[in-house]
Design an enzyme around this catalytic site. Structure first.
Site, PDB file in Angstrom:
ATOM      1  N   LYS A  13     -36.347 -31.257 -37.537  1.00  0.00           N
ATOM      2  CA  LYS A  13     -35.804 -32.569 -38.035  1.00  0.00           C
ATOM      3  C   LYS A  13     -36.300 -33.418 -39.042  1.00  0.00           C
ATOM      4  O   LYS A  13     -35.908 -33.539 -40.173  1.00  0.00           O
ATOM      5  CB  LYS A  13     -35.374 -33.499 -36.923  1.00  0.00           C
ATOM      6  N   ARG A  88     -32.369 -41.432 -29.423  1.00  0.00           N
ATOM      7  CA  ARG A  88     -32.917 -40.300 -28.651  1.00  0.00           C
ATOM      8  C   ARG A  88     -32.322 -40.404 -27.251  1.00  0.00           C
ATOM      9  O   ARG A  88     -32.414 -39.813 -26.137  1.00  0.00           O
ATOM     10  CB  ARG A  88     -34.176 -40.491 -28.407  1.00  0.00           C
ATOM     11  N   ARG A 127     -48.626 -26.595 -36.139  1.00  0.00           N
ATOM     12  CA  ARG A 127     -48.027 -27.533 -37.239  1.00  0.00           C
ATOM     13  C   ARG A 127     -49.457 -28.431 -37.530  1.00  0.00           C
ATOM     14  O   ARG A 127     -50.162 -28.830 -36.411  1.00  0.00           O
ATOM     15  CB  ARG A 127     -47.048 -28.680 -36.470  1.00  0.00           C
ATOM     16  N   ARG A 160     -51.258 -33.060 -34.023  1.00  0.00           N
ATOM     17  CA  ARG A 160     -51.010 -34.363 -33.406  1.00  0.00           C
ATOM     18  C   ARG A 160     -51.566 -34.217 -31.855  1.00  0.00           C
ATOM     19  O   ARG A 160     -51.210 -33.280 -31.205  1.00  0.00           O
ATOM     20  CB  ARG A 160     -49.420 -34.560 -33.477  1.00  0.00           C
ATOM     21  N   ARG A 171     -42.274 -32.897 -23.335  1.00  0.00           N
ATOM     22  CA  ARG A 171     -41.515 -33.427 -24.471  1.00  0.00           C
ATOM     23  C   ARG A 171     -40.148 -32.678 -24.496  1.00  0.00           C
ATOM     24  O   ARG A 171     -39.129 -33.201 -24.638  1.00  0.00           O
ATOM     25  CB  ARG A 171     -42.017 -33.296 -25.831  1.00  0.00           C
TER      26      ARG A 171
HETATM   27  P1  AP5 Z   1     -40.882 -30.751 -37.891  1.00  0.00           P
HETATM   28  O1  AP5 Z   1     -39.849 -30.874 -39.028  1.00  0.00           O
HETATM   29  O2  AP5 Z   1     -41.926 -31.683 -38.132  1.00  0.00           O
HETATM   30  O3  AP5 Z   1     -39.990 -31.013 -36.670  1.00  0.00           O
HETATM   31  P2  AP5 Z   1     -39.474 -32.316 -35.883  1.00  0.00           P
HETATM   32  O4  AP5 Z   1     -38.062 -31.716 -35.327  1.00  0.00           O
HETATM   33  O5  AP5 Z   1     -39.346 -33.445 -36.841  1.00  0.00           O
HETATM   34  O6  AP5 Z   1     -40.576 -32.490 -34.868  1.00  0.00           O
HETATM   35  P3  AP5 Z   1     -41.270 -33.788 -34.367  1.00  0.00           P
HETATM   36  O7  AP5 Z   1     -42.246 -33.046 -33.382  1.00  0.00           O
HETATM   37  O8  AP5 Z   1     -41.677 -34.519 -35.243  1.00  0.00           O
HETATM   38  O9  AP5 Z   1     -39.988 -34.176 -33.428  1.00  0.00           O
HETATM   39  P4  AP5 Z   1     -40.126 -34.965 -32.384  1.00  0.00           P
HETATM   40  O10 AP5 Z   1     -38.518 -35.522 -32.264  1.00  0.00           O
HETATM   41  O11 AP5 Z   1     -40.837 -34.731 -30.993  1.00  0.00           O
HETATM   42  O12 AP5 Z   1     -41.113 -36.261 -32.624  1.00  0.00           O
HETATM   43  P5  AP5 Z   1     -41.234 -37.721 -33.051  1.00  0.00           P
HETATM   44  O13 AP5 Z   1     -42.199 -37.783 -34.404  1.00  0.00           O
HETATM   45  O14 AP5 Z   1     -39.896 -38.013 -33.566  1.00  0.00           O
HETATM   46  O15 AP5 Z   1     -41.270 -29.287 -37.707  1.00  0.00           O
HETATM   47  C1  AP5 Z   1     -42.143 -28.831 -36.739  1.00  0.00           C
HETATM   48  C2  AP5 Z   1     -42.968 -27.526 -37.267  1.00  0.00           C
HETATM   49  O16 AP5 Z   1     -42.273 -26.485 -37.432  1.00  0.00           O
HETATM   50  C3  AP5 Z   1     -43.854 -27.959 -38.514  1.00  0.00           C
HETATM   51  O17 AP5 Z   1     -45.004 -27.492 -38.638  1.00  0.00           O
HETATM   52  C4  AP5 Z   1     -42.788 -27.386 -39.629  1.00  0.00           C
HETATM   53  O18 AP5 Z   1     -43.519 -27.197 -40.853  1.00  0.00           O
HETATM   54  C5  AP5 Z   1     -42.293 -26.448 -38.849  1.00  0.00           C
HETATM   55  N1  AP5 Z   1     -40.982 -25.737 -39.227  1.00  0.00           N
HETATM   56  C6  AP5 Z   1     -39.690 -26.688 -39.570  1.00  0.00           C
HETATM   57  N2  AP5 Z   1     -38.668 -26.060 -39.899  1.00  0.00           N
HETATM   58  C7  AP5 Z   1     -39.104 -24.579 -39.765  1.00  0.00           C
HETATM   59  C8  AP5 Z   1     -38.461 -23.569 -39.969  1.00  0.00           C
HETATM   60  N3  AP5 Z   1     -37.076 -23.516 -40.324  1.00  0.00           N
HETATM   61  N4  AP5 Z   1     -38.833 -22.486 -39.862  1.00  0.00           N
HETATM   62  C9  AP5 Z   1     -40.580 -22.360 -39.177  1.00  0.00           C
HETATM   63  N5  AP5 Z   1     -41.157 -23.578 -39.143  1.00  0.00           N
HETATM   64  C10 AP5 Z   1     -40.454 -24.504 -39.443  1.00  0.00           C
HETATM   65  O19 AP5 Z   1     -41.534 -38.646 -31.957  1.00  0.00           O
HETATM   66  C11 AP5 Z   1     -42.856 -38.572 -31.554  1.00  0.00           C
HETATM   67  C12 AP5 Z   1     -42.757 -39.370 -30.318  1.00  0.00           C
HETATM   68  O20 AP5 Z   1     -42.481 -40.675 -30.527  1.00  0.00           O
HETATM   69  C13 AP5 Z   1     -41.717 -38.935 -29.020  1.00  0.00           C
HETATM   70  O21 AP5 Z   1     -42.020 -37.965 -28.304  1.00  0.00           O
HETATM   71  C14 AP5 Z   1     -41.576 -40.197 -28.349  1.00  0.00           C
HETATM   72  O22 AP5 Z   1     -42.707 -40.650 -27.317  1.00  0.00           O
HETATM   73  C15 AP5 Z   1     -41.623 -41.501 -29.327  1.00  0.00           C
HETATM   74  N6  AP5 Z   1     -40.372 -41.586 -30.187  1.00  0.00           N
HETATM   75  C16 AP5 Z   1     -39.967 -41.402 -31.442  1.00  0.00           C
HETATM   76  N7  AP5 Z   1     -38.820 -41.829 -31.658  1.00  0.00           N
HETATM   77  C17 AP5 Z   1     -38.344 -42.455 -30.765  1.00  0.00           C
HETATM   78  C18 AP5 Z   1     -37.061 -42.974 -30.193  1.00  0.00           C
HETATM   79  N8  AP5 Z   1     -36.094 -42.983 -30.682  1.00  0.00           N
HETATM   80  N9  AP5 Z   1     -37.214 -43.479 -28.710  1.00  0.00           N
HETATM   81  C19 AP5 Z   1     -38.192 -43.457 -27.742  1.00  0.00           C
HETATM   82  N10 AP5 Z   1     -39.182 -42.820 -28.103  1.00  0.00           N
HETATM   83  C20 AP5 Z   1     -39.215 -42.172 -29.384  1.00  0.00           C
END
Ligand code: AP5
Length: 214
Positions: A13, A88, A127, A160, A171
């Site tokens: 994402k 979410r 990552r 991370r 997660r």
């Molecule tokens: P990446 O693009 O970083 O993936 P992502 O889907 O953004 O993953 P995140 O871990 O950031 O998402 P998340 O939703 O769990 O975490 P967030 O920070 O929002 O890609 C992942 C890896 O794969 C990278 O290394 C990339 O290079 C690689 N990649 C990408 N595309 C690829 C492809 N096509 N092929 C191969 N490799 C690829 O949230 C973290 C925490 O914050 C949550 O767990 C929660 O505790 C809290 N939080 C955040 N938002 C909320 C909310 N709205 N409500 C409650 N808690 C929240």
């Protein structure tokens, strides 16, 4: 253009949201990034969020909704934004719809980046993130030019805290229980589009460009 990115943790994402923001000139808003910036700055919000994030749980809705609304109501969001990691939960989606409707507006598209669980754990352990400028890399798919060092700002890259395999499993569980119902929610609103997130990231973006009308 107001866009929501949906998908499991690690589905890509953030990677796609950054590309959309760059190409279409709209802000990329990641609640995860906002929490991590607060953790780094040692704010009360950051301390509270970290307790949940390190366990792989969601940060409570009331805290998350407040910071998100503050951000989307800022002037630079008037022409649109791409939300990454919000909403979410169904209550978060409902609050967002209500607030956007108050402005006489609506969310245009919810894009689900679909990747099966088995691919996710492998991706997350590879990552690497820059704690200074937020750039992300992957040891196999997008390696930095110099191992362990951010191309953009020269800081040392980190794994991370919540990318450790046990936390990633938690997660994923939380995602299936609390976030996946949003797929039906946006499908009922007729704004859900799905892209195959297992493709190469350039191909995933090309599919998104087609949805957005290039
Ligand atoms: P990446 O693009 O970083 O993936 P992502 O889907 O953004 O993953 P995140 O871990 O950031 O998402 P998340 O939703 O769990 O975490 P967030 O920070 O929002 O890609 C992942 C890896 O794969 C990278 O290394 C990339 O290079 C690689 N990649 C990408 N595309 C690829 C492809 N096509 N092929 C191969 N490799 C690829 O949230 C973290 C925490 O914050 C949550 O767990 C929660 O505790 C809290 N939080 C955040 N938002 C909320 C909310 N709205 N409500 C409650 N808690 C929240």
């Amino acid at each position: 253009m107001k866009i929501i990115m949906l998908g499991a943790p690690g589905a890509g994402k953030g990677t796609q949201a950054k590309l959309i923001a760059e190409k279409y000139g709209i802000p990329h808003i990641s609640t995860g990034d906002i929490f991590r910036a607060n953790i780094k700055a040692g704010t009360d919000l950051g301390k509270e969020a970290k307790e949940y994030m390190d366990k792989g749980q969601l940060v409570p809705d009331e805290l998350t909704v407040r910071i998100l609304l503050d951000r989307v109501l800022a002037d630079d969001c008037a022409d649109g934004y791409v939300l990454d990691g919000f909403p979410r939960t169904i209550p978060q989606a409902e609050v967002l719809d209500t607030e956007v409707a108050k402005l006489g507006d609506k969310i245009d598209l919810a894009i689900d980046v679909n990747v099966p669980d088995e691919n996710i754990i492998r991706r997350m352990s590879g990552r690497r993130a820059c704690p200074k400028c937020g750039a992300t890399y992957h040891v196999e798919h997008i390696p930095p030019k110099k191992e362990g060092i951010c191309d953009a700002c020269g800081a040392e890259l980190v794994l991370r805290d919540d990318d450790k395999p046990e936390t990633v499993k938690k997660r994923l569980e939380v995602y299936h229980k609390q976030t996946q119902p949003l797929i039906d929610y946006y499908s009922r609103l007729n704004i859900l589009r799905t892209v195959d997130g297992t493709k190469d990231m350039k191909d995933v973006f090309a599919d998104i460009e087609k949805l957005l009308g290039e």
